[in-house]
Motif scaffolding. Structure first.
Motif, PDB file in Angstrom:
ATOM      1  N   CYS A  93      -7.522  -2.689 -10.224  1.00 19.14           N
ATOM      2  CA  CYS A  93      -7.379  -2.937  -8.711  1.00 19.14           C
ATOM      3  C   CYS A  93      -8.529  -3.537  -8.452  1.00 19.14           C
ATOM      4  CB  CYS A  93      -7.293  -1.391  -7.999  1.00 19.14           C
ATOM      5  SG  CYS A  93      -6.734  -1.528  -6.049  1.00 19.14           S
ATOM      6  N   LEU A  94      -8.164  -4.753  -7.442  1.00 19.18           N
ATOM      7  CA  LEU A  94      -9.036  -5.480  -6.686  1.00 19.18           C
ATOM      8  C   LEU A  94      -9.454  -5.220  -5.258  1.00 19.18           C
ATOM      9  CD1 LEU A  94      -7.789  -9.003  -7.703  1.00 19.18           C
ATOM     10  CD2 LEU A  94      -9.673  -7.824  -8.752  1.00 19.18           C
ATOM     11  N   THR A  95      -8.546  -4.258  -4.759  1.00 19.16           N
ATOM     12  CA  THR A  95      -8.721  -3.684  -3.344  1.00 19.16           C
ATOM     13  C   THR A  95      -9.448  -2.457  -3.456  1.00 19.16           C
ATOM     14  OG1 THR A  95      -6.877  -4.618  -2.954  1.00 19.16           O
ATOM     15  CG2 THR A  95      -7.594  -3.032  -1.378  1.00 19.16           C
ATOM     16  N   TRP A  96     -10.544  -1.978  -2.541  1.00 24.40           N
ATOM     17  CA  TRP A  96     -11.176  -0.484  -2.758  1.00 24.40           C
ATOM     18  C   TRP A  96     -12.179  -0.483  -3.714  1.00 24.40           C
ATOM     19  CZ3 TRP A  96      -5.785   1.479  -2.485  1.00 24.40           C
ATOM     20  CH2 TRP A  96      -5.105   1.256  -1.188  1.00 24.40           C
ATOM     21  N   ASN A 142       0.921  -1.181  -0.070  1.00 27.41           N
ATOM     22  CA  ASN A 142      -0.085   0.009  -0.003  1.00 27.41           C
ATOM     23  C   ASN A 142       0.949   1.162  -0.209  1.00 27.41           C
ATOM     24  OD1 ASN A 142      -1.966   1.942   0.470  1.00 27.41           O
ATOM     25  ND2 ASN A 142      -2.888   1.091   2.512  1.00 27.41           N
ATOM     26  N   VAL A 143       0.985   2.270  -0.972  1.00 23.02           N
ATOM     27  CA  VAL A 143       1.677   3.322  -1.219  1.00 23.02           C
ATOM     28  C   VAL A 143       0.960   4.348  -0.977  1.00 23.02           C
ATOM     29  CG1 VAL A 143       2.933   2.255  -2.866  1.00 23.02           C
ATOM     30  CG2 VAL A 143       1.218   3.314  -3.751  1.00 23.02           C
ATOM     31  N   VAL A 176      -5.153  -0.766   4.795  1.00 22.67           N
ATOM     32  CA  VAL A 176      -4.397  -2.307   4.712  1.00 22.67           C
ATOM     33  C   VAL A 176      -2.931  -2.255   4.221  1.00 22.67           C
ATOM     34  CG1 VAL A 176      -6.639  -2.979   4.069  1.00 22.67           C
ATOM     35  CG2 VAL A 176      -5.166  -1.938   2.268  1.00 22.67           C
ATOM     36  N   SER A 177      -2.227  -3.292   4.486  1.00 24.83           N
ATOM     37  CA  SER A 177      -0.895  -3.167   4.105  1.00 24.83           C
ATOM     38  C   SER A 177      -0.716  -3.706   2.624  1.00 24.83           C
ATOM     39  CB  SER A 177      -0.068  -3.946   5.031  1.00 24.83           C
ATOM     40  OG  SER A 177      -0.545  -5.364   4.999  1.00 24.83           O
ATOM     41  N   ASP A 178      -1.410  -4.452   2.455  1.00 25.11           N
ATOM     42  CA  ASP A 178      -1.327  -4.809   0.790  1.00 25.11           C
ATOM     43  C   ASP A 178      -2.551  -4.527  -0.072  1.00 25.11           C
ATOM     44  OD1 ASP A 178       1.205  -6.287   1.149  1.00 25.11           O
ATOM     45  OD2 ASP A 178      -0.105  -8.153   2.063  1.00 25.11           O
ATOM     46  N   ILE A 179      -2.257  -4.376  -1.167  1.00 23.55           N
ATOM     47  CA  ILE A 179      -3.484  -4.072  -2.418  1.00 23.55           C
ATOM     48  C   ILE A 179      -3.170  -4.991  -3.461  1.00 23.55           C
ATOM     49  CG2 ILE A 179      -3.923  -2.347  -3.976  1.00 23.55           C
ATOM     50  CD1 ILE A 179      -2.404  -0.288  -2.337  1.00 23.55           C
TER      51      ILE A 179
END
Length: 164
Positions: free
Chosen positions: A91-94, A40-41, A67-70
């Motif tokens: 992107c699958l996150t958010w 996660n940047v 979250v730490s990973d995306i």
């Protein structure tokens, strides 16, 4: 080279898993679908202050950005006969708050068969964060522009190493 992660050339990607790979026997096109795990940047300050609107329009503090990973999904179509490759990722996150997608095409140049034409386009949309929508979209746009430059540099380096 980029089969092991993290890599010195792409430090934000921590893992990539190929979840589907098949070759169309009639066309020879190789299709791959991969899932990438990335760090996660988003800057810590944005992770702390972001507030989202729920679907019922009530304000709530959501830890979704903490979250730490995306996770990203990438699909690619490699056509060796036409010397081209198309890629699409998103992107699958958010997904309930943001839409980030990218499309790239590498193909033989019409001017010189030893050259590669590269085109890329991306889309970013953030909703539910009120006034921070624009801030998050601007950050994502800046990060993706940097990623494009880095991606071109990586491709040039790999091609130079392999073909001289």
């Amino acid at each position: 080279f980029l089969s092991q992660y993290p890599s010195p050339m792409e430090k934000h990607v921590t893992a990539v898993e190929t979840v589907e790979e098949k070759t169309d026997l009639s066309t020879g096109i190789v299709y791959r679908r991969r899932i990438a795990t990335c760090q996660n940047v988003i800057p810590e300050i944005l992770r702390k202050v972001t507030v989202f609107w729920d679907m019922d329009f009530s304000l709530s503090q959501v830890s979704v950005l903490k979250v730490s990973d995306i996770y990203l999904e990438e699909e690619s179509w490699l056509n060796m006969e036409k010397r081209s490759m198309a890629m699409r990722s998103h992107c699958l996150t958010w997904t309930q708050y943001a839409s980030l997608s990218e499309e790239s095409v590498f193909k033989e140049s019409l001017e010189n068969p030893n050259w590669t034409d590269f085109t890329q386009k991306g889309r970013i949309s953030v909703t539910g964060a009120g006034l921070l929508n624009c801030v998050l979209e601007a950050f994502a746009q800046s990060f993706l522009k940097q990623g494009v430059k880095k991606g071109i540099k990586i491709m040039e380096t790999l091609l130079q190493e392999q073909w001289g």
